[in-house]
Design a protein around this motif. Structure first.
Motif, PDB file in Angstrom:
ATOM      1  N   THR A 111      19.168  -0.615 -47.302  1.00  0.00           N
ATOM      2  CA  THR A 111      19.184   0.383 -46.500  1.00  0.00           C
ATOM      3  C   THR A 111      19.047   1.765 -47.393  1.00  0.00           C
ATOM      4  O   THR A 111      19.027   2.934 -46.741  1.00  0.00           O
ATOM      5  N   GLY A 112      19.016   1.760 -48.686  1.00  0.00           N
ATOM      6  CA  GLY A 112      18.838   2.871 -49.386  1.00  0.00           C
ATOM      7  C   GLY A 112      19.232   2.711 -50.786  1.00  0.00           C
ATOM      8  O   GLY A 112      19.696   1.456 -51.399  1.00  0.00           O
ATOM      9  N   HIS A 114      21.347   4.072 -54.416  1.00  0.00           N
ATOM     10  CA  HIS A 114      22.551   4.896 -54.925  1.00  0.00           C
ATOM     11  C   HIS A 114      22.260   6.065 -56.229  1.00  0.00           C
ATOM     12  O   HIS A 114      21.189   5.239 -56.765  1.00  0.00           O
ATOM     13  N   GLY A 183      25.198  12.079 -50.354  1.00  0.00           N
ATOM     14  CA  GLY A 183      24.010  11.621 -50.334  1.00  0.00           C
ATOM     15  C   GLY A 183      22.944  12.369 -49.511  1.00  0.00           C
ATOM     16  O   GLY A 183      23.348  13.514 -49.399  1.00  0.00           O
ATOM     17  N   THR A 185      18.539  12.266 -47.465  1.00  0.00           N
ATOM     18  CA  THR A 185      17.434  11.657 -47.137  1.00  0.00           C
ATOM     19  C   THR A 185      16.423  11.855 -48.134  1.00  0.00           C
ATOM     20  O   THR A 185      16.194  12.882 -48.859  1.00  0.00           O
ATOM     21  N   THR A 206      13.580   6.972 -46.825  1.00  0.00           N
ATOM     22  CA  THR A 206      14.774   6.101 -47.024  1.00  0.00           C
ATOM     23  C   THR A 206      16.002   7.087 -47.361  1.00  0.00           C
ATOM     24  O   THR A 206      15.870   8.232 -47.197  1.00  0.00           O
ATOM     25  N   SER A 207      17.035   6.455 -47.770  1.00  0.00           N
ATOM     26  CA  SER A 207      18.376   7.334 -47.932  1.00  0.00           C
ATOM     27  C   SER A 207      18.821   7.175 -49.202  1.00  0.00           C
ATOM     28  O   SER A 207      18.626   6.083 -49.821  1.00  0.00           O
ATOM     29  N   LYS A 209      22.146   7.051 -50.926  1.00  0.00           N
ATOM     30  CA  LYS A 209      23.424   6.510 -50.420  1.00  0.00           C
ATOM     31  C   LYS A 209      24.681   7.252 -51.004  1.00  0.00           C
ATOM     32  O   LYS A 209      24.453   8.023 -51.919  1.00  0.00           O
ATOM     33  N   ALA A 210      25.705   7.492 -50.193  1.00  0.00           N
ATOM     34  CA  ALA A 210      26.964   8.324 -50.946  1.00  0.00           C
ATOM     35  C   ALA A 210      27.538   7.602 -51.959  1.00  0.00           C
ATOM     36  O   ALA A 210      27.490   6.357 -51.988  1.00  0.00           O
ATOM     37  N   CYS A 211      28.317   8.452 -52.813  1.00  0.00           N
ATOM     38  CA  CYS A 211      28.511   7.653 -54.167  1.00  0.00           C
ATOM     39  C   CYS A 211      29.887   6.996 -53.764  1.00  0.00           C
ATOM     40  O   CYS A 211      30.886   7.517 -52.969  1.00  0.00           O
ATOM     41  N   ARG A 212      30.052   5.703 -54.380  1.00  0.00           N
ATOM     42  CA  ARG A 212      31.060   4.943 -53.995  1.00  0.00           C
ATOM     43  C   ARG A 212      31.997   4.745 -55.133  1.00  0.00           C
ATOM     44  O   ARG A 212      32.532   3.830 -55.710  1.00  0.00           O
TER      45      ARG A 212
END
Length: 213
Positions: A111-112, A114, A183, A185, A206-207, A209-212
């Motif tokens: 889905t993207g 990081h 995150g 686009t 694509t994306s 992603k947000a940092c985890r």
């Protein structure tokens, strides 16, 4: 009793008789005798009305016929021949597609990507497919990341063996930035250049992603 004739009287009567004998036909013709009406010298009866000639009609000044008004007709639309079509370039005759996946050996549920150190995967695989493989000379791509602090970049693709219809390149990894932890686009544009100098482009997204952490 003997009547003595007067010679002078006899001559007068004789002259009168001669005159009457000469005038009698004319008298008969003029109505002196008989019941027929007198005749004109040309044989037309006096009882018949002479032919009345028509009185000449006064003709006014001749008026010219009105000049016909010219009727304005519309001209037919001017037709212009279509310009000769130019031969299509190799790029126009080809097809081009681009996609981003999780990369070799990575999960298919992509889905993207990081930022580096914020999760997996941290890079993606750009795949470019060209319809006219034999006519391609090179393939490149560029990307734009729409984050609070935007950034962009570019790269070139490579073929796998002799298959010039498929071109691959890596996207990322990107250095982590706390300002971009939410995150954004990623827009990717691929460009193929052909042997005749023409090009063709394709886009995808694509994306990031947000940092985890």
């Amino acid at each position: 009793m003997v009547t003595v004739l007067n010679p002078r009287r006899i001559r007068s009567v004789a002259a009168l008789a001669f005159a009457c004998a000469a005038v009698l036909p004319l008298t008969a013709a003029c109505g002196g005798g008989g019941n027929e009406p007198p005749q004109w010298a040309d044989g037309v009866s006096a009882s018949e009305s002479p032919t009345v000639l028509p009185t000449p009609t006064e003709v006014g000044p001749t008026t010219s016929a009105p000049t016909p008004t010219a009727v304005r007709t519309s001209r037919p639309a001017t037709t212009t021949s279509a310009p000769a079509s130019r031969p299509r370039t190799m790029g126009q005759r080809s097809t081009l597609t681009v996609s981003v996946s999780g990369g070799l050996g990575q999960s298919r549920a992509f889905t993207g990507i990081h930022q580096d150190g914020c999760g997996n995967p941290s890079w993606g695989l750009v795949t470019v497919r060209v319809g006219s493989a034999a006519n391609v000379s090179s393939v490149a791509f560029r990307y734009q990341v729409r984050t609070p602090v935007p950034f962009n970049g570019s790269g070139s693709a490579r073929t796998l063996g002799d298959d010039r219809g498929s071109w691959l390149a890596s996207l990322g990894p990107f250095r982590a930035d706390s300002r971009n932890s939410a995150g954004g686009t990623i827009n990717v544009t691929a460009e193929a250049k052909f042997k005749d100098g023409s090009t063709r482009t394709a886009k995808t997204s694509t994306s990031l992603k947000a940092c985890r952490r």
